[in-house]
Motif scaffolding. Structure first.
Motif, PDB file in Angstrom:
ATOM      1  N   ASP A   1       0.924  -1.247   0.095  1.00 24.12           N
ATOM      2  CA  ASP A   1      -0.139   0.095  -0.064  1.00 24.12           C
ATOM      3  C   ASP A   1       0.881   1.135   0.039  1.00 24.12           C
ATOM      4  O   ASP A   1       1.853   1.439   1.018  1.00 24.12           O
ATOM      5  CB  ASP A   1      -0.996  -0.131   1.238  1.00 24.12           C
ATOM      6  N   THR A   2       0.684   1.840  -0.994  1.00 17.03           N
ATOM      7  CA  THR A   2       1.935   3.067  -1.173  1.00 17.03           C
ATOM      8  C   THR A   2       1.498   4.090  -0.100  1.00 17.03           C
ATOM      9  O   THR A   2       2.715   4.915   0.260  1.00 17.03           O
ATOM     10  CB  THR A   2       1.703   3.809  -2.464  1.00 17.03           C
ATOM     11  N   GLY A   3       0.296   4.301   0.311  1.00 17.13           N
ATOM     12  CA  GLY A   3       0.063   5.441   1.434  1.00 17.13           C
ATOM     13  C   GLY A   3       0.579   4.948   2.661  1.00 17.13           C
ATOM     14  O   GLY A   3       1.113   5.760   3.401  1.00 17.13           O
ATOM     15  N   HIS A   4       0.634   3.692   3.087  1.00 18.37           N
ATOM     16  CA  HIS A   4       0.989   3.251   4.264  1.00 18.37           C
ATOM     17  C   HIS A   4       2.366   3.119   4.369  1.00 18.37           C
ATOM     18  O   HIS A   4       3.016   3.735   5.348  1.00 18.37           O
ATOM     19  CB  HIS A   4       0.687   1.804   4.451  1.00 18.37           C
TER      20      HIS A   4
ATOM     21  N   VAL B   1       8.833   4.915  -0.583  1.00 18.78           N
ATOM     22  CA  VAL B   1       7.838   3.838  -1.110  1.00 18.78           C
ATOM     23  C   VAL B   1       8.506   2.962  -2.505  1.00 18.78           C
ATOM     24  O   VAL B   1       8.335   1.627  -2.383  1.00 18.78           O
ATOM     25  CB  VAL B   1       6.750   4.421  -1.735  1.00 18.78           C
ATOM     26  N   ALA B   2       9.131   3.532  -3.090  1.00 25.59           N
ATOM     27  CA  ALA B   2       9.708   2.802  -4.368  1.00 25.59           C
ATOM     28  C   ALA B   2      10.646   1.873  -3.690  1.00 25.59           C
ATOM     29  O   ALA B   2      11.089   0.676  -4.435  1.00 25.59           O
ATOM     30  CB  ALA B   2      10.633   3.957  -5.102  1.00 25.59           C
ATOM     31  N   ASP B   3      11.403   2.084  -2.576  1.00 25.82           N
ATOM     32  CA  ASP B   3      12.376   0.913  -2.210  1.00 25.82           C
ATOM     33  C   ASP B   3      11.463  -0.207  -1.549  1.00 25.82           C
ATOM     34  O   ASP B   3      11.852  -1.295  -1.558  1.00 25.82           O
ATOM     35  CB  ASP B   3      13.057   1.711  -0.965  1.00 25.82           C
ATOM     36  N   PHE B   4      10.151   0.136  -0.850  1.00 22.57           N
ATOM     37  CA  PHE B   4       9.168  -1.127  -0.832  1.00 22.57           C
ATOM     38  C   PHE B   4       9.005  -1.887  -1.713  1.00 22.57           C
ATOM     39  O   PHE B   4       9.029  -3.111  -1.854  1.00 22.57           O
ATOM     40  CB  PHE B   4       8.010  -0.508  -0.425  1.00 22.57           C
ATOM     41  N   VAL B   5       8.905  -1.277  -3.145  1.00 15.95           N
ATOM     42  CA  VAL B   5       8.677  -2.173  -4.223  1.00 15.95           C
ATOM     43  C   VAL B   5      10.051  -2.878  -4.840  1.00 15.95           C
ATOM     44  O   VAL B   5       9.929  -3.880  -5.161  1.00 15.95           O
ATOM     45  CB  VAL B   5       8.145  -1.018  -5.394  1.00 15.95           C
ATOM     46  N   ALA B   6      11.136  -1.970  -4.776  1.00 16.77           N
ATOM     47  CA  ALA B   6      12.015  -2.847  -5.182  1.00 16.77           C
ATOM     48  C   ALA B   6      12.491  -3.836  -4.273  1.00 16.77           C
ATOM     49  O   ALA B   6      13.005  -5.025  -4.585  1.00 16.77           O
ATOM     50  CB  ALA B   6      13.425  -1.921  -5.015  1.00 16.77           C
ATOM     51  N   ASP B   7      12.238  -3.811  -2.846  1.00 17.99           N
ATOM     52  CA  ASP B   7      12.606  -5.060  -1.975  1.00 17.99           C
ATOM     53  C   ASP B   7      11.722  -6.087  -2.138  1.00 17.99           C
ATOM     54  O   ASP B   7      12.124  -7.360  -2.227  1.00 17.99           O
ATOM     55  CB  ASP B   7      12.291  -4.499  -0.728  1.00 17.99           C
ATOM     56  N   ALA B   8      10.380  -5.858  -2.752  1.00 18.62           N
ATOM     57  CA  ALA B   8       9.490  -7.139  -2.811  1.00 18.62           C
ATOM     58  C   ALA B   8       9.759  -8.081  -3.907  1.00 18.62           C
ATOM     59  O   ALA B   8       9.799  -8.900  -4.078  1.00 18.62           O
ATOM     60  CB  ALA B   8       8.170  -6.284  -3.102  1.00 18.62           C
ATOM     61  N   GLY B   9      10.510  -7.328  -5.061  1.00 19.16           N
ATOM     62  CA  GLY B   9      10.959  -8.096  -6.218  1.00 19.16           C
ATOM     63  C   GLY B   9       9.842  -8.889  -6.858  1.00 19.16           C
ATOM     64  O   GLY B   9       8.751  -8.678  -6.881  1.00 19.16           O
ATOM     65  N   ALA B  10      10.158 -10.274  -7.171  1.00 17.94           N
ATOM     66  CA  ALA B  10       9.565 -11.070  -7.547  1.00 17.94           C
ATOM     67  C   ALA B  10       8.172 -11.559  -6.864  1.00 17.94           C
ATOM     68  O   ALA B  10       7.150 -12.242  -7.169  1.00 17.94           O
ATOM     69  CB  ALA B  10      10.227 -12.327  -8.111  1.00 17.94           C
TER      70      ALA B  10
ATOM     71  N   ALA C   1      -6.374  10.648  -4.023  1.00 21.47           N
ATOM     72  CA  ALA C   1      -6.145  10.270  -5.596  1.00 21.47           C
ATOM     73  C   ALA C   1      -4.507  10.651  -5.723  1.00 21.47           C
ATOM     74  O   ALA C   1      -4.244  11.870  -5.074  1.00 21.47           O
ATOM     75  CB  ALA C   1      -6.913  11.167  -6.536  1.00 21.47           C
ATOM     76  N   PRO C   2      -3.752   9.895  -6.481  1.00 19.83           N
ATOM     77  CA  PRO C   2      -2.515  10.259  -6.636  1.00 19.83           C
ATOM     78  C   PRO C   2      -2.400  11.581  -7.184  1.00 19.83           C
ATOM     79  O   PRO C   2      -3.223  12.001  -8.059  1.00 19.83           O
ATOM     80  CB  PRO C   2      -2.142   9.202  -7.722  1.00 19.83           C
ATOM     81  N   GLY C   3      -1.424  12.254  -6.729  1.00 22.33           N
ATOM     82  CA  GLY C   3      -1.069  13.719  -7.063  1.00 22.33           C
ATOM     83  C   GLY C   3      -1.675  14.770  -6.034  1.00 22.33           C
ATOM     84  O   GLY C   3      -1.302  16.023  -6.169  1.00 22.33           O
ATOM     85  N   GLU C   4      -2.588  14.280  -5.277  1.00 24.97           N
ATOM     86  CA  GLU C   4      -3.100  15.194  -3.959  1.00 24.97           C
ATOM     87  C   GLU C   4      -2.025  15.115  -2.765  1.00 24.97           C
ATOM     88  O   GLU C   4      -2.444  15.969  -1.752  1.00 24.97           O
ATOM     89  CB  GLU C   4      -4.714  14.769  -3.670  1.00 24.97           C
ATOM     90  N   GLY C   5      -1.293  14.014  -2.840  1.00 22.84           N
ATOM     91  CA  GLY C   5      -0.366  14.385  -1.281  1.00 22.84           C
ATOM     92  C   GLY C   5       1.051  14.493  -1.886  1.00 22.84           C
ATOM     93  O   GLY C   5       1.395  14.946  -2.835  1.00 22.84           O
ATOM     94  N   GLU C   6       1.953  13.618  -1.275  1.00 20.30           N
ATOM     95  CA  GLU C   6       3.429  13.737  -1.567  1.00 20.30           C
ATOM     96  C   GLU C   6       4.214  12.625  -1.874  1.00 20.30           C
ATOM     97  O   GLU C   6       5.358  12.721  -2.000  1.00 20.30           O
ATOM     98  CB  GLU C   6       3.932  14.191  -0.109  1.00 20.30           C
ATOM     99  N   ILE C   7       3.676  11.584  -2.467  1.00 22.86           N
ATOM    100  CA  ILE C   7       4.247  10.434  -2.757  1.00 22.86           C
ATOM    101  C   ILE C   7       4.944  10.792  -4.219  1.00 22.86           C
ATOM    102  O   ILE C   7       4.290  11.314  -5.232  1.00 22.86           O
ATOM    103  CB  ILE C   7       3.273   9.310  -2.940  1.00 22.86           C
ATOM    104  N   GLU C   8       6.149  10.280  -4.328  1.00 18.68           N
ATOM    105  CA  GLU C   8       7.014  10.269  -5.551  1.00 18.68           C
ATOM    106  C   GLU C   8       6.618   9.324  -6.617  1.00 18.68           C
ATOM    107  O   GLU C   8       7.296   8.239  -6.725  1.00 18.68           O
ATOM    108  CB  GLU C   8       8.506  10.388  -5.276  1.00 18.68           C
ATOM    109  N   TRP C   9       5.743   9.523  -7.388  1.00 15.62           N
ATOM    110  CA  TRP C   9       4.835   8.404  -8.314  1.00 15.62           C
ATOM    111  C   TRP C   9       5.783   8.194  -9.238  1.00 15.62           C
ATOM    112  O   TRP C   9       5.611   7.104  -9.840  1.00 15.62           O
ATOM    113  CB  TRP C   9       3.594   9.019  -8.702  1.00 15.62           C
TER     114      TRP C   9
END
Length: 285
Positions: free
Chosen positions: A179-182, A195-204, A223-231
């Motif tokens: 969950d990107t927000g979490h 957040v991107a590192d969570f994705v990288a760690d998950a891998g396959a 909605a994406p774009g309303e907060g601070e996540i680096e999409w």
């Protein structure tokens, strides 16, 4: 970077508002109608029938969000653990009957756990043993039905901790959800990786992603774009992954789905498509 196809989390009655956008492109759908005790015990057959009707003609991938309130998957009460297993098995039955191939469950890991892992003898091992006792029968049922449990980060600080839990089962019927927000909240509140590192760690192991934006203070589900996540960074990590996760917008306000999708599309991150009925009606007012 190749744009990715994204879908949405919805309840059964909400599907029709976004039907053209979802169905024409075969987008991922996550149904959130089977998360509570009442949903799994009262009107269950009618709810299953309604879900099958709402999904008729949909050619994309389907998942459900499993129950979680009061159902800690590492519950310390030995009398309650079998009840939690039974509840999860009932939700898995719902998933199977409506054709869903994923069920989202919540992670048991918190910042408190991460900071106290060495404070108690065999703390990590005992916690993992309780998780296996509760989830073991559910994972085996998932193997039999061809359904994957995806474990979503809630208050997780270290993504590798949850990945190790998934790996410990040695099964294709359990994988990771992000969950990107979490993840962003954990970054702000407890020094978790981006957040991107969570994705990288998950891998396959990454099989599912909730896309939602936050301000770093609370679980907004904007909605994406309303907060601070680096999409762009998040989708760059997704593009580099060897997995093909379900990508679904999980927004509190479902009317914001077209806006959130549009923000990602305009960044070149999401595959374009038709507007939903809701977006069309809003733009014509």
């Amino acid at each position: 970077m190749t744009p990715l196809k994204i879908g949405a989390c919805l309840t059964i009655p909400e599907i029709d508002d976004h039907r053209d956008w979802l169905f024409d492109a075969g987008r991922d759908i996550e149904l959130q109608d089977f998360m509570t005790y009442s949903a799994l015990t009262t009107g269950f057959e009618d709810r299953v029938a309604a879900a099958k009707t709402a999904l008729d003609g949909h050619m994309g991938r389907v998942g459900i969000h499993g129950p979680f309130e009061g159902l800690d998957i590492d519950n310390k009460d030995a009398e309650l653990r079998p009840l939690i297993t039974a509840r999860l098995l009932k939700a898995l039955e719902a998933a199977d009957r409506i054709g869903a191939r994923q069920m989202v469950l919540h992670s048991p890991y918190t910042a408190w756990y991460q900071n106290n892992i060495f404070s108690f003898p065999n703390y990590a091992e005992k916690k993992l043993a309780r998780v296996h006792e509760i989830l073991g029968p559910v994972v085996r049922a998932g193997e039999d039905k061809g359904i994957t449990l995806v474990i979503e980060n809630i208050q997780d600080v270290r993504p590798e901790t949850r990945r190790a839990l998934v790996d410990s089962f040695g099964s294709t019927a359990i994988a990771l959800s992000i969950d990107t927000g979490h993840a962003q909240l954990a970054r702000r509140m407890a020094g978790a990786p981006p957040v991107a590192d969570f994705v990288a760690d998950a891998g396959a192991q990454l099989a599912h992603v909730h896309l939602q934006d936050v301000d770093g203070h609370a679980d907004r589900h904007w909605a994406p774009g309303e907060g601070e996540i680096e999409w762009t960074a998040v989708f760059r990590a997704l593009a580099a992954s060897s997995s093909d996760p379900h990508l679904v917008l999980e927004l509190h306000n479902k009317a914001d789905i077209p806006k959130g999708f549009g923000a990602l599309r305009d960044l070149g991150l999401a595959i374009g498509g038709q507007q939903s009925k809701l977006a069309e009606s809003t733009s014509s007012q």
